[in-house]
Scaffold this motif. Structure first.
Motif, PDB file in Angstrom:
ATOM      1  N   VAL A  63       0.838  -1.198   0.000  1.00 44.22           N
ATOM      2  CA  VAL A  63       0.000   0.000   0.000  1.00 44.22           C
ATOM      3  C   VAL A  63       0.872   1.247   0.000  1.00 44.22           C
ATOM      4  O   VAL A  63       0.601   2.217  -0.722  1.00 44.22           O
ATOM      5  CB  VAL A  63      -0.967  -0.013   1.209  1.00 44.22           C
ATOM      6  CG1 VAL A  63      -1.639   1.327   1.383  1.00 44.22           C
ATOM      7  CG2 VAL A  63      -1.994  -1.119   1.045  1.00 44.22           C
ATOM      8  N   LYS A  64       1.942   1.232   0.772  1.00 46.86           N
ATOM      9  CA  LYS A  64       2.861   2.367   0.819  1.00 46.86           C
ATOM     10  C   LYS A  64       3.459   2.620  -0.568  1.00 46.86           C
ATOM     11  O   LYS A  64       3.503   3.762  -1.038  1.00 46.86           O
ATOM     12  CB  LYS A  64       3.968   2.088   1.825  1.00 46.86           C
ATOM     13  CG  LYS A  64       5.011   3.171   1.912  1.00 46.86           C
ATOM     14  CD  LYS A  64       6.134   2.751   2.843  1.00 46.86           C
ATOM     15  CE  LYS A  64       7.338   3.624   2.593  1.00 46.86           C
ATOM     16  NZ  LYS A  64       8.568   3.015   3.018  1.00 46.86           N
ATOM     17  N   ASP A  65       3.909   1.551  -1.230  1.00 46.35           N
ATOM     18  CA  ASP A  65       4.477   1.703  -2.573  1.00 46.35           C
ATOM     19  C   ASP A  65       3.441   2.232  -3.562  1.00 46.35           C
ATOM     20  O   ASP A  65       3.748   3.073  -4.411  1.00 46.35           O
ATOM     21  CB  ASP A  65       5.038   0.368  -3.072  1.00 46.35           C
ATOM     22  CG  ASP A  65       6.292  -0.052  -2.329  1.00 46.35           C
ATOM     23  OD1 ASP A  65       6.906   0.816  -1.676  1.00 46.35           O
ATOM     24  OD2 ASP A  65       6.645  -1.250  -2.400  1.00 46.35           O
ATOM     25  N   ARG A  66       2.217   1.743  -3.474  1.00 49.07           N
ATOM     26  CA  ARG A  66       1.153   2.204  -4.382  1.00 49.07           C
ATOM     27  C   ARG A  66       0.847   3.681  -4.148  1.00 49.07           C
ATOM     28  O   ARG A  66       0.664   4.443  -5.102  1.00 49.07           O
ATOM     29  CB  ARG A  66      -0.122   1.377  -4.194  1.00 49.07           C
ATOM     30  CG  ARG A  66      -0.022  -0.043  -4.657  1.00 49.07           C
ATOM     31  CD  ARG A  66       0.199  -0.173  -6.140  1.00 49.07           C
ATOM     32  NE  ARG A  66      -0.911   0.396  -6.856  1.00 49.07           N
ATOM     33  CZ  ARG A  66      -0.867   0.879  -8.083  1.00 49.07           C
ATOM     34  NH1 ARG A  66       0.249   0.839  -8.752  1.00 49.07           N
ATOM     35  NH2 ARG A  66      -1.919   1.393  -8.650  1.00 49.07           N
ATOM     36  N   VAL A  67       0.791   4.091  -2.890  1.00 47.34           N
ATOM     37  CA  VAL A  67       0.517   5.500  -2.571  1.00 47.34           C
ATOM     38  C   VAL A  67       1.643   6.372  -3.102  1.00 47.34           C
ATOM     39  O   VAL A  67       1.391   7.427  -3.713  1.00 47.34           O
ATOM     40  CB  VAL A  67       0.324   5.695  -1.046  1.00 47.34           C
ATOM     41  CG1 VAL A  67       0.345   7.162  -0.668  1.00 47.34           C
ATOM     42  CG2 VAL A  67      -0.976   5.046  -0.596  1.00 47.34           C
ATOM     43  N   GLU A  68       2.882   5.951  -2.899  1.00 48.14           N
ATOM     44  CA  GLU A  68       4.009   6.718  -3.416  1.00 48.14           C
ATOM     45  C   GLU A  68       3.966   6.788  -4.944  1.00 48.14           C
ATOM     46  O   GLU A  68       4.261   7.822  -5.525  1.00 48.14           O
ATOM     47  CB  GLU A  68       5.328   6.095  -2.953  1.00 48.14           C
ATOM     48  CG  GLU A  68       5.610   6.299  -1.487  1.00 48.14           C
ATOM     49  CD  GLU A  68       6.850   5.557  -1.027  1.00 48.14           C
ATOM     50  OE1 GLU A  68       7.422   4.756  -1.806  1.00 48.14           O
ATOM     51  OE2 GLU A  68       7.250   5.762   0.133  1.00 48.14           O
ATOM     52  N   HIS A  69       3.589   5.691  -5.576  1.00 48.63           N
ATOM     53  CA  HIS A  69       3.513   5.667  -7.035  1.00 48.63           C
ATOM     54  C   HIS A  69       2.423   6.621  -7.541  1.00 48.63           C
ATOM     55  O   HIS A  69       2.641   7.399  -8.471  1.00 48.63           O
ATOM     56  CB  HIS A  69       3.242   4.242  -7.524  1.00 48.63           C
ATOM     57  CG  HIS A  69       3.051   4.132  -8.995  1.00 48.63           C
ATOM     58  ND1 HIS A  69       4.095   4.278  -9.884  1.00 48.63           N
ATOM     59  CD2 HIS A  69       1.942   3.916  -9.740  1.00 48.63           C
ATOM     60  CE1 HIS A  69       3.641   4.149 -11.127  1.00 48.63           C
ATOM     61  NE2 HIS A  69       2.326   3.934 -11.062  1.00 48.63           N
ATOM     62  N   VAL A  70       1.261   6.567  -6.907  1.00 49.56           N
ATOM     63  CA  VAL A  70       0.145   7.410  -7.331  1.00 49.56           C
ATOM     64  C   VAL A  70       0.445   8.873  -7.065  1.00 49.56           C
ATOM     65  O   VAL A  70       0.207   9.744  -7.921  1.00 49.56           O
ATOM     66  CB  VAL A  70      -1.160   6.979  -6.625  1.00 49.56           C
ATOM     67  CG1 VAL A  70      -2.262   7.983  -6.835  1.00 49.56           C
ATOM     68  CG2 VAL A  70      -1.589   5.603  -7.133  1.00 49.56           C
ATOM     69  N   THR A  71       1.008   9.184  -5.906  1.00 51.56           N
ATOM     70  CA  THR A  71       1.325  10.591  -5.626  1.00 51.56           C
ATOM     71  C   THR A  71       2.458  11.070  -6.504  1.00 51.56           C
ATOM     72  O   THR A  71       2.468  12.238  -6.915  1.00 51.56           O
ATOM     73  CB  THR A  71       1.682  10.789  -4.132  1.00 51.56           C
ATOM     74  OG1 THR A  71       2.774   9.933  -3.794  1.00 51.56           O
ATOM     75  CG2 THR A  71       0.493  10.508  -3.246  1.00 51.56           C
ATOM     76  N   GLY A  72       3.395  10.206  -6.826  1.00 50.50           N
ATOM     77  CA  GLY A  72       4.474  10.583  -7.750  1.00 50.50           C
ATOM     78  C   GLY A  72       3.953  10.835  -9.137  1.00 50.50           C
ATOM     79  O   GLY A  72       4.350  11.779  -9.813  1.00 50.50           O
ATOM     80  N   ALA A  73       2.996  10.012  -9.590  1.00 48.46           N
ATOM     81  CA  ALA A  73       2.400  10.202 -10.906  1.00 48.46           C
ATOM     82  C   ALA A  73       1.575  11.490 -10.933  1.00 48.46           C
ATOM     83  O   ALA A  73       1.571  12.219 -11.921  1.00 48.46           O
ATOM     84  CB  ALA A  73       1.518   9.004 -11.268  1.00 48.46           C
ATOM     85  N   ALA A  74       0.905  11.793  -9.822  1.00 46.13           N
ATOM     86  CA  ALA A  74       0.106  13.021  -9.759  1.00 46.13           C
ATOM     87  C   ALA A  74       1.012  14.248  -9.777  1.00 46.13           C
ATOM     88  O   ALA A  74       0.693  15.248 -10.413  1.00 46.13           O
ATOM     89  CB  ALA A  74      -0.763  13.014  -8.499  1.00 46.13           C
ATOM     90  N   LYS A  75       2.152  14.190  -9.089  1.00 47.16           N
ATOM     91  CA  LYS A  75       3.077  15.318  -9.079  1.00 47.16           C
ATOM     92  C   LYS A  75       3.683  15.532 -10.469  1.00 47.16           C
ATOM     93  O   LYS A  75       3.844  16.658 -10.901  1.00 47.16           O
ATOM     94  CB  LYS A  75       4.207  15.072  -8.065  1.00 47.16           C
ATOM     95  CG  LYS A  75       3.783  15.231  -6.642  1.00 47.16           C
ATOM     96  CD  LYS A  75       4.949  14.973  -5.703  1.00 47.16           C
ATOM     97  CE  LYS A  75       4.525  15.044  -4.271  1.00 47.16           C
ATOM     98  NZ  LYS A  75       5.637  14.729  -3.356  1.00 47.16           N
ATOM     99  N   ASN A  76       3.992  14.431 -11.153  1.00 52.14           N
ATOM    100  CA  ASN A  76       4.588  14.537 -12.488  1.00 52.14           C
ATOM    101  C   ASN A  76       3.593  15.113 -13.507  1.00 52.14           C
ATOM    102  O   ASN A  76       3.953  15.865 -14.377  1.00 52.14           O
ATOM    103  CB  ASN A  76       5.105  13.188 -12.977  1.00 52.14           C
ATOM    104  CG  ASN A  76       6.336  12.743 -12.228  1.00 52.14           C
ATOM    105  OD1 ASN A  76       7.063  13.568 -11.676  1.00 52.14           O
ATOM    106  ND2 ASN A  76       6.581  11.458 -12.221  1.00 52.14           N
ATOM    107  N   SER A  77       2.324  14.742 -13.361  1.00 53.36           N
ATOM    108  CA  SER A  77       1.333  15.228 -14.322  1.00 53.36           C
ATOM    109  C   SER A  77       1.002  16.705 -14.072  1.00 53.36           C
ATOM    110  O   SER A  77       0.671  17.430 -14.995  1.00 53.36           O
ATOM    111  CB  SER A  77       0.067  14.378 -14.266  1.00 53.36           C
ATOM    112  OG  SER A  77      -0.583  14.556 -13.032  1.00 53.36           O
ATOM    113  N   THR A  78       1.059  17.158 -12.836  1.00 51.88           N
ATOM    114  CA  THR A  78       0.773  18.562 -12.550  1.00 51.88           C
ATOM    115  C   THR A  78       1.948  19.473 -12.863  1.00 51.88           C
ATOM    116  O   THR A  78       1.770  20.635 -13.156  1.00 51.88           O
ATOM    117  CB  THR A  78       0.353  18.763 -11.086  1.00 51.88           C
ATOM    118  OG1 THR A  78       1.407  18.301 -10.229  1.00 51.88           O
ATOM    119  CG2 THR A  78      -0.927  18.039 -10.781  1.00 51.88           C
TER     120      THR A  78
END
Length: 76
Positions: free
Chosen positions: A59-74
């Motif tokens: 879950v920690k890895d998934r959250v980091e992945h999703v937040t990293g993808a959100a930061k990259n897209s913004t």
């Protein structure tokens, strides 16, 4: 007083019977079974704890992945 003596007599008889069974080794298999059960329970608890830790890491890895993808897209 009669009940006390009767209870005391029954206690002595039961204690003697248990002692005789112990001397004959009737409880050895019970000890082995309890030892196996304890080992199996320890293993099951350890497996459950390990599985829980793995789920938390996932879950920690998934959250980091999703937040990293959100930061990259913004930031683009």
């Amino acid at each position: 007083m009669k009940d006390l003596l009767l209870g005391l007599g029954l206690g002595v008889i039961v204690g003697y019977m248990i002692r005789r069974m112990e001397d004959h080794g009737d409880f050895d298999c019970l000890h082995d079974d309890l030892d196996k059960f304890a080992d199996k329970t320890k293993r099951a608890v350890k497996n459950a704890v390990d599985a829980g830790k793995n789920q938390v890491e996932y879950v920690k890895d998934r959250v980091e992945h999703v937040t990293g993808a959100a930061k990259n897209s913004t930031s683009n």
